[in-house]
Design an enzyme around this catalytic site. Structure first.
Site, short mmCIF file in Angstrom:
data_model
loop_
_atom_site.label_atom_id
_atom_site.label_comp_id
_atom_site.label_asym_id
_atom_site.label_seq_id
_atom_site.Cartn_x
_atom_site.Cartn_y
_atom_site.Cartn_z
N ALA A 63 0.86 -1.18 0.00
CA ALA A 63 0.00 0.00 0.00
C ALA A 63 0.89 1.23 0.00
O ALA A 63 2.07 1.16 0.39
CB ALA A 63 -0.88 -0.01 1.23
N GLY A 106 0.68 -5.05 1.07
CA GLY A 106 -0.60 -5.14 0.37
C GLY A 106 -0.47 -5.77 -1.01
O GLY A 106 -1.44 -6.33 -1.53
N GLU A 109 -0.56 -9.35 -0.32
CA GLU A 109 -1.93 -9.65 0.13
C GLU A 109 -2.89 -9.72 -1.06
O GLU A 109 -3.81 -10.54 -1.07
CB GLU A 109 -2.39 -8.60 1.15
CG GLU A 109 -1.66 -8.75 2.50
CD GLU A 109 -2.02 -7.65 3.48
OE1 GLU A 109 -1.90 -6.46 3.10
OE2 GLU A 109 -2.40 -7.95 4.61
N GLU A 129 5.37 -5.05 6.88
CA GLU A 129 4.67 -4.03 7.66
C GLU A 129 5.26 -3.82 9.05
O GLU A 129 5.29 -2.72 9.56
CB GLU A 129 3.17 -4.40 7.79
CG GLU A 129 2.36 -4.21 6.51
CD GLU A 129 2.38 -5.42 5.58
OE1 GLU A 129 3.27 -6.29 5.73
OE2 GLU A 129 1.50 -5.48 4.71
N1 DAK Z 1 4.56 3.21 -0.98
C1 DAK Z 1 4.93 4.36 -1.57
N2 DAK Z 1 6.05 4.49 -2.32
C2 DAK Z 1 6.80 3.39 -2.48
C3 DAK Z 1 6.48 2.14 -1.88
C4 DAK Z 1 5.27 2.07 -1.10
N3 DAK Z 1 4.85 0.94 -0.53
N4 DAK Z 1 7.44 1.25 -2.21
C5 DAK Z 1 8.31 1.90 -2.99
N5 DAK Z 1 7.93 3.18 -3.15
C6 DAK Z 1 8.61 4.24 -3.91
C7 DAK Z 1 9.81 4.79 -3.13
O1 DAK Z 1 9.41 5.79 -2.20
C8 DAK Z 1 10.64 5.34 -4.27
O2 DAK Z 1 10.10 6.56 -4.69
P1 DAK Z 1 11.06 7.83 -5.03
O3 DAK Z 1 11.91 8.07 -3.81
O4 DAK Z 1 11.85 7.36 -6.24
O5 DAK Z 1 10.09 8.93 -5.36
C9 DAK Z 1 10.42 4.33 -5.38
O6 DAK Z 1 9.19 3.68 -5.09
C10 DAK Z 1 11.50 3.27 -5.45
O7 DAK Z 1 11.71 2.77 -4.13
P2 DAK Z 1 13.17 2.72 -3.46
O8 DAK Z 1 13.96 3.93 -3.81
O9 DAK Z 1 12.96 2.42 -2.01
O10 DAK Z 1 13.79 1.46 -4.24
P3 DAK Z 1 14.68 0.28 -3.68
O11 DAK Z 1 15.01 -0.55 -4.88
O12 DAK Z 1 15.81 0.80 -2.83
O13 DAK Z 1 13.72 -0.56 -2.73
C11 DAK Z 1 11.65 -1.64 -2.06
C12 DAK Z 1 12.56 -1.16 -3.23
C13 DAK Z 1 10.35 -2.12 -2.67
C14 DAK Z 1 12.34 -2.79 -1.31
C15 DAK Z 1 11.44 -0.45 -1.08
O14 DAK Z 1 10.96 0.66 -1.81
C16 DAK Z 1 10.47 -0.76 0.01
O15 DAK Z 1 10.85 -1.35 1.02
N6 DAK Z 1 9.21 -0.33 -0.17
C17 DAK Z 1 8.21 -0.43 0.88
C18 DAK Z 1 7.71 -1.84 0.99
C19 DAK Z 1 6.68 -1.95 2.12
O16 DAK Z 1 7.01 -1.69 3.30
N7 DAK Z 1 5.46 -2.35 1.80
C20 DAK Z 1 4.41 -2.49 2.78
C21 DAK Z 1 3.63 -1.21 2.86
S1 DAK Z 1 2.34 -1.31 4.10
C22 DAK Z 1 -5.29 -2.00 4.84
C23 DAK Z 1 -4.84 -1.33 3.75
C24 DAK Z 1 -3.57 -1.53 3.27
C25 DAK Z 1 -2.70 -2.36 3.88
C26 DAK Z 1 -3.16 -3.04 4.98
C27 DAK Z 1 -4.44 -2.85 5.46
N8 DAK Z 1 -6.62 -1.75 5.39
C28 DAK Z 1 -7.44 -0.76 4.84
C29 DAK Z 1 -7.11 -2.57 6.48
C30 DAK Z 1 -1.35 -2.56 3.40
C31 DAK Z 1 -0.27 -2.03 4.00
C32 DAK Z 1 1.06 -2.09 3.34
O17 DAK Z 1 1.22 -2.64 2.26
#
Ligand code: DAK
Length: 253
Positions: A63, A106, A109, A129
């Site tokens: 997300a 997400g 998921e 997360e």
């Molecule tokens: N959100 C926003 N931007 C993201 C992102 C994300 N999840 N993942 C990557 N990006 C963006 C980065 O900010 C970056 O943008 P710029 O800085 O270039 O503008 C670009 O994509 C490239 O990312 P990185 O520079 O970080 O690239 P790397 O190769 O170094 O790393 C990575 C790639 C995918 C490992 C890293 O970006 C990363 O760790 N991303 C976050 C992954 C994460 O933590 N995902 C979980 C998010 S929480 C619900 C609703 C939703 C959810 C649950 C419940 N309800 C309504 C009940 C879900 C929650 C989640 O998914």
């Protein structure tokens, strides 16, 4: 304006593609709403016999963290993903997630709501997360343990690490791993095989398997626990740290 979700029909196979490459296909509210719209179209189209959910480059990095940082618990509880994910899970046709690159949070998921998951060799999947000060909230704590067993799911959820495609195959999280350039064709082959099966029997079998889960309450309770975490300092710190590209300092409050 960029088209964030693409949908096309290839014969009787529907192909749904997330198209937000700059943010690694992170699922913003808009992306999820567009997926929902396309699912309504697919539901109403008797001609579509199987659906492939995929993206180019990265399946989806979760997300949109930027959009979640400052949410309070009430706003978080309205940040609905589960309705759309449940809709995909309960679609009356077989669904296949074709996963390349990152499928995190997400994003994973979303893939877990599909009937089948095929990955390319470069795929990396995980539920990170916990590293953001929250927990999975769109079915991850319910669907993953059922699929791969509680111990391995707890390891993935409570440590928040990523696993590679071969490990995902070994633990049954995906059913096949193929070279990246073959991913779509492989998903298509499976979709066509499924499309050739009698559709009413297929729909009934899927429904019966899904009925056995009785998970609706668990998914709702997960969302409630998840949104409660948006009252904590750790959630703010975890997500701000991601946006600021620094290490979070958690305080346990
Ligand atoms: N959100 C926003 N931007 C993201 C992102 C994300 N999840 N993942 C990557 N990006 C963006 C980065 O900010 C970056 O943008 P710029 O800085 O270039 O503008 C670009 O994509 C490239 O990312 P990185 O520079 O970080 O690239 P790397 O190769 O170094 O790393 C990575 C790639 C995918 C490992 C890293 O970006 C990363 O760790 N991303 C976050 C992954 C994460 O933590 N995902 C979980 C998010 S929480 C619900 C609703 C939703 C959810 C649950 C419940 N309800 C309504 C009940 C879900 C929650 C989640 O998914």
């Amino acid at each position: 304006m960029e088209n964030l979700v693409l949908y096309e029909k290839v014969g009787v196979i529907g192909v749904l593609k997330i198209n937000r490459p700059k943010a690694f296909n992170a699922l913003s509210r808009e992306v999820v709403d567009l997926i929902d719209e396309k699912l309504e179209i697919i539901k109403a189209d008797e001609e579509v016999r199987a659906l492939i959910v995929t993206s180019d480059g990265n399946f989806a990095a979760g997300a949109d963290i930027v959009a979640m940082v400052e949410l309070g618990p009430e706003e978080a509880s309205k940040f609905l993903f589960s309705d759309t994910f449940n809709k995909l899970e309960n679609l009356g046709i077989p669904t296949i997630a074709a996963i390349c690159g990152y499928a995190l949070g997400g994003g994973l998921e979303l893939a877990l709501t599909c009937d089948f998951r095929i990955a390319s060799e470069d795929a990396k999947v995980g539920l990170p997360e916990i590293t953001l000060g929250i927990m999975p909230g769109a079915g991850g704590t319910v669907r993953l343990p059922r699929l791969i067993g509680e111990a391995k799911a707890k390891e993935m959820i409570m440590l928040g690490g990523q696993i590679k495609a071969d490990e995902a195959l070994r633990i049954g999280l995906v059913s096949k791993v193929v070279p990246k350039e073959e991913l779509f064709d492989e998903a298509m082959k499976l979709a066509e095989k499924l499309a050739a099966r009698p559709k009413l029997a297929l729909k009934a079998a899927k429904k019966s398997i899904n009925n056995g889960r009785e998970q609706a309450n668990a998914i709702q309770r997960e969302a409630d626990i998840w949104s409660g975490l948006f009252a904590t300092q750790d959630q703010k710190e975890g997500m701000r740290a991601f946006v600021d590209k620094r290490k979070p300092q958690y305080v346990g409050k």
